[in-house]
Design a protein around this motif. Structure first.
Motif, PDB file in Angstrom:
ATOM      1  N   VAL A  59       0.865  -1.172   0.000  1.00 41.58           N
ATOM      2  CA  VAL A  59       0.000   0.000   0.000  1.00 41.58           C
ATOM      3  C   VAL A  59       0.906   1.227   0.000  1.00 41.58           C
ATOM      4  N   LEU A  60       0.681   2.126  -0.919  1.00 43.48           N
ATOM      5  CA  LEU A  60       1.491   3.340  -0.966  1.00 43.48           C
ATOM      6  C   LEU A  60       1.080   4.288   0.154  1.00 43.48           C
ATOM      7  N   PRO A  61       2.062   4.927   0.781  1.00 43.12           N
ATOM      8  CA  PRO A  61       1.721   5.986   1.736  1.00 43.12           C
ATOM      9  C   PRO A  61       0.949   7.092   1.006  1.00 43.12           C
ATOM     10  N   GLU A  62       0.153   7.829   1.757  1.00 38.18           N
ATOM     11  CA  GLU A  62      -0.734   8.843   1.169  1.00 38.18           C
ATOM     12  C   GLU A  62      -0.002   9.816   0.244  1.00 38.18           C
ATOM     13  N   ALA A  63       1.142  10.324   0.671  1.00 39.38           N
ATOM     14  CA  ALA A  63       1.865  11.314  -0.141  1.00 39.38           C
ATOM     15  C   ALA A  63       2.330  10.704  -1.464  1.00 39.38           C
ATOM     16  N   GLN A  64       2.833   9.475  -1.430  1.00 35.55           N
ATOM     17  CA  GLN A  64       3.263   8.828  -2.664  1.00 35.55           C
ATOM     18  C   GLN A  64       2.076   8.556  -3.581  1.00 35.55           C
TER      19      GLN A  64
ATOM     20  N   THR B 250      12.140  13.322  -3.191  1.00 39.91           N
ATOM     21  CA  THR B 250      12.235  12.178  -2.283  1.00 39.91           C
ATOM     22  C   THR B 250      11.083  11.209  -2.521  1.00 39.91           C
ATOM     23  N   LEU B 251       9.871  11.748  -2.678  1.00 37.30           N
ATOM     24  CA  LEU B 251       8.710  10.902  -2.958  1.00 37.30           C
ATOM     25  C   LEU B 251       8.895  10.149  -4.278  1.00 37.30           C
ATOM     26  N   LEU B 252       9.402  10.829  -5.289  1.00 36.86           N
ATOM     27  CA  LEU B 252       9.639  10.193  -6.585  1.00 36.86           C
ATOM     28  C   LEU B 252      10.708   9.108  -6.480  1.00 36.86           C
ATOM     29  N   ALA B 253      11.766   9.366  -5.704  1.00 35.62           N
ATOM     30  CA  ALA B 253      12.822   8.367  -5.515  1.00 35.62           C
ATOM     31  C   ALA B 253      12.250   7.118  -4.838  1.00 35.62           C
ATOM     32  N   ARG B 254      11.400   7.320  -3.865  1.00 36.99           N
ATOM     33  CA  ARG B 254      10.790   6.174  -3.175  1.00 36.99           C
ATOM     34  C   ARG B 254       9.858   5.409  -4.108  1.00 36.99           C
ATOM     35  N   LEU B 255       9.127   6.137  -4.941  1.00 34.44           N
ATOM     36  CA  LEU B 255       8.253   5.471  -5.913  1.00 34.44           C
ATOM     37  C   LEU B 255       9.081   4.678  -6.926  1.00 34.44           C
ATOM     38  N   ALA B 256      10.222   5.215  -7.314  1.00 32.64           N
ATOM     39  CA  ALA B 256      11.110   4.499  -8.234  1.00 32.64           C
ATOM     40  C   ALA B 256      11.659   3.243  -7.563  1.00 32.64           C
ATOM     41  N   GLU B 257      12.028   3.335  -6.294  1.00 35.45           N
ATOM     42  CA  GLU B 257      12.524   2.171  -5.546  1.00 35.45           C
ATOM     43  C   GLU B 257      11.466   1.078  -5.471  1.00 35.45           C
ATOM     44  N   ARG B 258      10.213   1.469  -5.368  1.00 36.48           N
ATOM     45  CA  ARG B 258       9.106   0.508  -5.284  1.00 36.48           C
ATOM     46  C   ARG B 258       8.723  -0.051  -6.654  1.00 36.48           C
ATOM     47  N   GLY B 259       9.309   0.501  -7.700  1.00 38.86           N
ATOM     48  CA  GLY B 259       8.977   0.049  -9.047  1.00 38.86           C
ATOM     49  C   GLY B 259       7.718   0.666  -9.609  1.00 38.86           C
ATOM     50  N   MET B 260       7.256   1.721  -8.991  1.00 32.70           N
ATOM     51  CA  MET B 260       6.023   2.379  -9.444  1.00 32.70           C
ATOM     52  C   MET B 260       6.264   3.350 -10.597  1.00 32.70           C
ATOM     53  N   VAL B 261       7.439   3.991 -10.630  1.00 30.42           N
ATOM     54  CA  VAL B 261       7.755   4.944 -11.692  1.00 30.42           C
ATOM     55  C   VAL B 261       9.140   4.658 -12.250  1.00 30.42           C
ATOM     56  N   SER B 262       9.336   5.090 -13.471  1.00 33.87           N
ATOM     57  CA  SER B 262      10.671   5.075 -14.068  1.00 33.87           C
ATOM     58  C   SER B 262      11.053   6.524 -14.339  1.00 33.87           C
ATOM     59  N   VAL B 263      12.342   6.757 -14.418  1.00 40.31           N
ATOM     60  CA  VAL B 263      12.858   8.107 -14.646  1.00 40.31           C
ATOM     61  C   VAL B 263      13.613   8.099 -15.967  1.00 40.31           C
ATOM     62  N   CYS B 264      13.274   9.057 -16.827  1.00 40.75           N
ATOM     63  CA  CYS B 264      13.918   9.159 -18.132  1.00 40.75           C
ATOM     64  C   CYS B 264      14.441  10.587 -18.307  1.00 40.75           C
TER      65      CYS B 264
END
Length: 128
Positions: free
Chosen positions: A6-11, A48-62
């Motif tokens: 479950v993603l935290p609210e901010a993410q 920081t939120l984006l980095a955590r989402l990337a760690e979880r595999g939710m987003v990619s960065v290009c």
């Protein structure tokens, strides 16, 4: 996703913006949209939120030149389905019957909900 969670609210709020923007967004647009939605987060907080989402595999960065574009790796629908399954498993012992029973007992479902579910069921569970 790296692991079902479950993603935290901010993410989740960041993901909602990305999904609402068609699945990908530049950092400046993301920041502006979050501010429009009442979030007064500093750039470092969003990064920081984006980095955590990337760690979880939710987003990619290009990289787009000197800018970063963030793209959803999981669709809103897939995330919702994973969370629904997790809820049914954790809270209702894997029984969707118990989930629906709880919704009915709480008078959470409207007549329109019943009609829509009946139509959905009669069509064989396709798109509602």
């Amino acid at each position: 996703m790296e692991r079902e969670t479950v993603l935290p609210e901010a993410q989740l709020e960041v993901m909602e913006v990305i999904w609402d923007r068609g699945g990908s967004v530049m950092f400046a647009d993301l920041s502006s949209e979050l501010e429009a939605r009442g979030k007064e987060w500093k750039a470092n907080t969003i990064l920081t939120l984006l980095a955590r989402l990337a760690e979880r595999g939710m987003v990619s960065v290009c990289k787009r030149g000197r800018l970063n574009e963030y793209a959803a790796r999981v669709s809103r629908e897939d995330y919702q389905q994973m969370q629904a399954r997790s809820l049914v498993d954790r809270v209702f012992g894997g029984s969707t019957k118990h989930l629906i029973s709880a919704l009915v007992k709480q008078e959470y479902l409207t007549k329109d909900d019943y009609d829509e579910l009946k139509e959905f069921w009669e069509k064989g569970g396709g798109e509602p």
